[in-house]
Design an enzyme around this catalytic site. Structure first.
Site, PDB file in Angstrom:
ATOM      1  N   TYR A 136       0.954  -1.277   0.075  1.00  0.00           N
ATOM      2  CA  TYR A 136      -0.059   0.068  -0.186  1.00  0.00           C
ATOM      3  C   TYR A 136       0.906   1.438  -0.110  1.00  0.00           C
ATOM      4  O   TYR A 136       2.045   1.202   0.431  1.00  0.00           O
ATOM      5  CB  TYR A 136      -0.935  -0.084   1.164  1.00  0.00           C
ATOM      6  CG  TYR A 136      -0.396   0.379   2.557  1.00  0.00           C
ATOM      7  CD1 TYR A 136      -0.244   1.521   3.003  1.00  0.00           C
ATOM      8  CD2 TYR A 136       0.176  -0.787   3.584  1.00  0.00           C
ATOM      9  CE1 TYR A 136       0.388   1.661   4.290  1.00  0.00           C
ATOM     10  CE2 TYR A 136       0.919  -0.630   4.553  1.00  0.00           C
ATOM     11  CZ  TYR A 136       0.710   0.564   5.003  1.00  0.00           C
ATOM     12  OH  TYR A 136       1.292   0.852   6.441  1.00  0.00           O
ATOM     13  N   CYS A 137       0.137   2.364  -0.505  1.00  0.00           N
ATOM     14  CA  CYS A 137       0.835   3.540  -0.434  1.00  0.00           C
ATOM     15  C   CYS A 137      -0.197   4.482   0.229  1.00  0.00           C
ATOM     16  O   CYS A 137      -1.076   4.345   0.602  1.00  0.00           O
ATOM     17  CB  CYS A 137       1.475   3.886  -1.974  1.00  0.00           C
ATOM     18  SG  CYS A 137       0.205   4.249  -3.213  1.00  0.00           S
ATOM     19  N   TRP A 138      -0.243   6.015  -0.164  1.00  0.00           N
ATOM     20  CA  TRP A 138      -1.127   6.839   0.367  1.00  0.00           C
ATOM     21  C   TRP A 138      -2.497   6.672  -0.076  1.00  0.00           C
ATOM     22  O   TRP A 138      -3.347   6.433   0.770  1.00  0.00           O
ATOM     23  CB  TRP A 138      -0.690   8.410   0.020  1.00  0.00           C
ATOM     24  CG  TRP A 138      -1.565   9.279   0.529  1.00  0.00           C
ATOM     25  CD1 TRP A 138      -2.297  10.178  -0.253  1.00  0.00           C
ATOM     26  CD2 TRP A 138      -1.858   9.682   1.759  1.00  0.00           C
ATOM     27  NE1 TRP A 138      -3.058  10.963   0.416  1.00  0.00           N
ATOM     28  CE2 TRP A 138      -2.732  10.729   1.702  1.00  0.00           C
ATOM     29  CE3 TRP A 138      -1.496   9.196   3.213  1.00  0.00           C
ATOM     30  CZ2 TRP A 138      -3.509  11.368   3.077  1.00  0.00           C
ATOM     31  CZ3 TRP A 138      -1.881   9.638   4.209  1.00  0.00           C
ATOM     32  CH2 TRP A 138      -3.178  10.789   4.045  1.00  0.00           C
TER      33      TRP A 138
END
Length: 352
Positions: A94-96
């Protein structure tokens, strides 16, 4: 091959071999999914450069710069942290917002032959779940609070109850603070968001249909606020009161706060925080007791003039039912164990 995407509420994190947060280190430090590791595909400086280029020059140039950084950093992880991963390894990434950073990294891993999954909506969707539970809903948790004056070994009793396999939440442990002006530890507190993530994670492992035991707290633990939905339940929850003589409480505190006693400069600084409440004269008396190593006398005086009155005022502001009062004539490992056994017995028989 299309990389699967799942929403956080549909995830079983234990089904993945690893949870990877590819955001920048500062983002990860502020908050992250419990148990995730940080493999940033953009460093903080690189992220700033890409963002500045996007705003001031062009989207196309920013994407070229970003892609170069992501490729370089991904190559580093493939040569180091990920090199020994077997073919069947399954990470969640995951990222932002579940955008370019996580999808780029996941694509590279997928092309190698691994089976990554993306968190739909990224960290932001996870944070929405945390906020919903801890701030926006009325959770159906059933709490019992262990309350009592400062120095009555409440936290230690809570830890014994946890060993008895009762459901407990150690808010002070999650906040990395002992819950008073003298309660800071040698390491700093987490951010408010990370504290909430720790609490969210702990609650996920508990059965909401069964009792959960917490230590009674004020609305803040050090610099961190107890999330509003949890605090609202705590204010009306029944209590188990633990009492002990002032001299026993003082003796206990000199042991449990041994780290602070050994650092006279730090202790003096903490005492200084009480000046606006008790005046310079009283604070000077307390500092002198510390300098003279009269720590038991200092603890007794602080409890008598500062903590005990505030505890009584708190009890009056948030009155609730007392299920049991435990009197500790002494505070020892044995009496703490006996107190925990009494609490276990009454909680097992208690019905809301």
């Amino acid at each position: 091959m299309q990389i699967p995407k799942l929403h956080f509420k549909d995830l079983e994190l234990h089904q993945f071999d690893c949870v990877i947060d590819v955001r920048a280190p500062s983002e990860f430090t502020e908050d992250h999914i419990f148990g995730s590791i940080n493999l940033p595909v953009l460093s903080d400086a690189e992220r700033v450069l890409v963002g500045t280029t996007y705003k001031q020059e062009s989207r196309f140039k920013a994407r070229k710069i970003g892609a170069a950084f992501i490729a370089k950093n991904s190559a580093h992880y493939l040569e180091t942290e990920l090199f020994k991963k077997e073919r069947g390894w399954r990470p969640l990434i995951y990222c932002w917002r579940g955008g370019q950073r996580s999808s780029s990294f996941a694509t590279i891993l997928s092309e190698i032959g691994w089976r990554p999954t993306l968190l739909a909506g990224g960290y932001k969707s996870y944070r929405n779940e945390v906020t919903q539970l801890l701030h926006k809903t009325k959770p159906l948790y059933q709490f019992i609070l262990i309350s009592g004056h400062t120095g009555t070994a409440k936290t230690e009793i809570l830890h014994v109850l946890d060993k008895f396999s009762l459901q407990t939440v150690d808010l002070e442990g999650l906040a990395n603070h002992r819950g008073s002006v003298f309660g800071a530890t040698t390491t700093k507190q987490p951010s408010q968001k990370l504290f909430e993530s720790r609490l969210f994670n702990r609650l996920q492992f508990l059965d909401p249909t069964k009792l959960i035991i917490l230590e009674s707290e004020s609305s803040k633990i050090g610099q961190l606020a107890i999330p509003s939905a949890i605090w609202n339940i705590m204010k009306i929850s029944p209590r188990i009161e633990v009492n002990a003589p002032l001299h026993e409480r003082a003796k206990y505190l000199t042991t449990s706060y041994a780290d602070l006693i050994e650092d006279n400069a730090q202790l003096s600084q903490r005492i200084e925080f009480l000046t606006h409440q008790h005046g310079h004269k009283k604070v000077c008396e307390w500092k002198n007791l510390a300098k003279e190593n009269k720590f038991s006398d200092l603890a007794k005086d602080l409890m008598f003039f500062h903590y005990d009155s505030r505890y009584r005022n708190s009890q009056q502001r948030h009155p609730s039912k007392t299920l049991l009062t435990i009197e500790l004539s002494q505070i020892t490992k044995n009496t703490i164990l006996k107190a925990a056994k009494k609490i276990k017995k009454i909680t097992e028989a208690f019905v809301f």
